[in-house]
Design a protein around this motif. Structure first.
Motif, PDB file in Angstrom:
ATOM      1  N   VAL A  38       0.811  -1.337   0.016  1.00 26.84           N
ATOM      2  CA  VAL A  38       0.060  -0.102  -0.021  1.00 26.84           C
ATOM      3  C   VAL A  38       0.914   1.178  -0.036  1.00 26.84           C
ATOM      4  CG1 VAL A  38      -1.706   1.288   1.282  1.00 26.84           C
ATOM      5  CG2 VAL A  38      -2.028  -1.175   0.972  1.00 26.84           C
ATOM      6  N   GLY A  39       2.110   1.179   0.801  1.00 26.67           N
ATOM      7  CA  GLY A  39       2.895   2.282   0.791  1.00 26.67           C
ATOM      8  C   GLY A  39       3.340   2.747  -0.259  1.00 26.67           C
ATOM      9  N   SER A  40       4.184   1.666  -1.038  1.00 27.08           N
ATOM     10  CA  SER A  40       4.723   1.838  -2.192  1.00 27.08           C
ATOM     11  C   SER A  40       3.717   2.306  -3.487  1.00 27.08           C
ATOM     12  CB  SER A  40       5.526   0.564  -2.810  1.00 27.08           C
ATOM     13  OG  SER A  40       4.653  -0.386  -3.049  1.00 27.08           O
ATOM     14  N   TYR A  41       2.748   1.811  -3.259  1.00 24.47           N
ATOM     15  CA  TYR A  41       1.505   1.900  -4.412  1.00 24.47           C
ATOM     16  C   TYR A  41       1.137   3.420  -4.558  1.00 24.47           C
ATOM     17  CZ  TYR A  41      -2.721   1.474  -7.110  1.00 24.47           C
ATOM     18  OH  TYR A  41      -3.548   1.693  -8.207  1.00 24.47           O
ATOM     19  N   TYR A  42       0.663   4.017  -3.310  1.00 20.04           N
ATOM     20  CA  TYR A  42       0.435   5.305  -3.070  1.00 20.04           C
ATOM     21  C   TYR A  42       1.502   6.248  -3.182  1.00 20.04           C
ATOM     22  CZ  TYR A  42      -4.430   3.676  -2.615  1.00 20.04           C
ATOM     23  OH  TYR A  42      -5.579   3.097  -3.103  1.00 20.04           O
ATOM     24  N   TYR A  43       2.741   5.833  -2.948  1.00 14.74           N
ATOM     25  CA  TYR A  43       3.736   7.037  -2.999  1.00 14.74           C
ATOM     26  C   TYR A  43       4.108   6.919  -4.459  1.00 14.74           C
ATOM     27  CZ  TYR A  43       8.791   8.558  -3.031  1.00 14.74           C
ATOM     28  OH  TYR A  43       9.706   9.490  -3.298  1.00 14.74           O
TER      29      TYR A  43
ATOM     30  N   MET B 170      -7.551   5.162  -0.921  1.00 22.51           N
ATOM     31  CA  MET B 170      -6.270   5.010  -0.035  1.00 22.51           C
ATOM     32  C   MET B 170      -6.515   4.509   1.476  1.00 22.51           C
ATOM     33  SD  MET B 170      -2.971   7.401   1.074  1.00 22.51           S
ATOM     34  CE  MET B 170      -4.047   8.038   2.281  1.00 22.51           C
ATOM     35  N   MET B 171      -7.550   5.310   1.829  1.00 23.40           N
ATOM     36  CA  MET B 171      -7.980   4.942   3.180  1.00 23.40           C
ATOM     37  C   MET B 171      -8.702   3.374   3.345  1.00 23.40           C
ATOM     38  SD  MET B 171      -7.120   7.413   5.055  1.00 23.40           S
ATOM     39  CE  MET B 171      -7.745   6.770   6.559  1.00 23.40           C
ATOM     40  N   ILE B 172      -9.283   3.107   2.324  1.00 24.68           N
ATOM     41  CA  ILE B 172      -9.726   1.967   2.193  1.00 24.68           C
ATOM     42  C   ILE B 172      -8.756   0.608   2.524  1.00 24.68           C
ATOM     43  CG2 ILE B 172     -11.085   0.049   0.902  1.00 24.68           C
ATOM     44  CD1 ILE B 172     -12.509   2.508  -0.590  1.00 24.68           C
ATOM     45  N   TRP B 173      -7.598   0.874   1.492  1.00 26.33           N
ATOM     46  CA  TRP B 173      -6.589  -0.033   1.884  1.00 26.33           C
ATOM     47  C   TRP B 173      -5.924   0.051   3.183  1.00 26.33           C
ATOM     48  CZ3 TRP B 173      -5.833  -4.394  -0.813  1.00 26.33           C
ATOM     49  CH2 TRP B 173      -6.199  -4.423  -2.132  1.00 26.33           C
ATOM     50  N   VAL B 174      -5.680   1.360   3.518  1.00 22.32           N
ATOM     51  CA  VAL B 174      -5.202   1.611   4.534  1.00 22.32           C
ATOM     52  C   VAL B 174      -5.949   0.933   5.863  1.00 22.32           C
ATOM     53  CG1 VAL B 174      -4.685   3.093   6.451  1.00 22.32           C
ATOM     54  CG2 VAL B 174      -4.048   3.637   4.387  1.00 22.32           C
TER      55      VAL B 174
ATOM     56  N   VAL C  29     -16.896  -0.403   0.759  1.00 21.83           N
ATOM     57  CA  VAL C  29     -15.940   0.590  -0.007  1.00 21.83           C
ATOM     58  C   VAL C  29     -16.958   1.821   0.248  1.00 21.83           C
ATOM     59  CG1 VAL C  29     -15.509   1.621  -2.194  1.00 21.83           C
ATOM     60  CG2 VAL C  29     -14.757  -0.766  -1.282  1.00 21.83           C
ATOM     61  N   LEU C  30     -18.248   1.908  -0.159  1.00 23.93           N
ATOM     62  CA  LEU C  30     -19.023   3.086   0.131  1.00 23.93           C
ATOM     63  C   LEU C  30     -19.036   3.672   1.541  1.00 23.93           C
ATOM     64  CD1 LEU C  30     -22.142   1.714  -1.696  1.00 23.93           C
ATOM     65  CD2 LEU C  30     -20.615   3.584  -2.591  1.00 23.93           C
ATOM     66  N   LEU C  31     -18.940   2.876   2.463  1.00 23.05           N
ATOM     67  CA  LEU C  31     -18.846   3.435   3.868  1.00 23.05           C
ATOM     68  C   LEU C  31     -17.801   4.290   3.982  1.00 23.05           C
ATOM     69  CD1 LEU C  31     -19.744   3.580   6.768  1.00 23.05           C
ATOM     70  CD2 LEU C  31     -18.319   1.429   7.121  1.00 23.05           C
TER      71      LEU C  31
END
Length: 221
Positions: free
Chosen positions: A96-101, A115-119, A216-218
């Protein structure tokens, strides 16, 4: 509680150097997979090698199933439930870190909601990994856990309805088969897992993508 859990599956010892080495390796692997996934995600399909175009690897890596498979595989082959929790956490943190970086630094945009979903999934991953580790144990509990894992992976592989049964992505079928191999302990055990897992899929598993969509919608709201 510990004695009861040890009867299901007993942790194995491992040296400190191997603990650090394996955990670091999983973190690096996650980082590499995150960057590769993002590169494929941001590349026009006609710019990719022919093999990658045919496999549609970019869309495949954007799906949840492949990452869940990596998490399950890392979990069950770790030496203890705590090691499973740490290894899976570091893998997802790296991914997740490398993907969003890469998304922010190279692609130039910041998809905060996704990003918050994956976090959130990364934060939950150690708990799920701890539980999944016992799927390779003995008795009824591992059968139930393995069946639940198999049901979820089946829901990512097949689309089921009253009048239809379809495959979501060709590579998902390979992940589905690989899941059976990862969960395998004996012919009788895996037969029970597949049978119970398919029944659970027919009853509730086909609705798992809907539950994920609500999740996801949440977070998007």
């Amino acid at each position: 509680m510990r004695e009861m859990l040890n009867k299901i599956r007993e942790p194995e010892g491992i040296s400190s150097s191997k603990k650090i080495g394996y955990t670091t390796l999983f973190c690096i692997l996650g980082m590499m997979m995150g960057i590769i996934s993002k590169i494929l995600d941001t590349s026009a399909i006609n710019e990719l090698p022919y093999v990658l175009q045919v496999l549609d690897l970019g869309n495949f890596l954007s799906r949840l199933g492949v990452w869940l498979f990596f998490g399950v595989m890392i979990s069950v082959y770790s030496k203890s439930p705590m090691r499973a929790a740490l290894n899976v956490l570091m893998f997802f943190a790296g991914m997740v870190g490398s993907y969003y970086y890469y998304t922010v630094a190279v692609a130039g945009f910041f998809p905060k909601s996704y990003m918050m979903i994956w976090v959130a999934l990364t934060i939950l991953s150690p708990v799920l990994a701890f539980v999944c580790w016992y799927a390779k144990g003995k008795g009824l509990v591992p059968i139930i856990l393995s069946s639940a894992i198999f049901m979820f992976m089946t829901s990512q592989t097949f689309v089921f309805g009253f009048w239809y049964f379809d495959l979501t992505h060709p590579l998902e079928l390979l992940i589905w088969i690989a899941t059976i191999l990862v969960l395998y302990q004996s012919p009788g055990q895996i037969a029970k897992v597949v049978m119970i897992g398919m029944v659970l899929f027919i009853i509730v598993g086909s609705q798992v993508p809907l539950y994920y969509g609500l999740f996801v919608l949440l977070f998007l709201n």
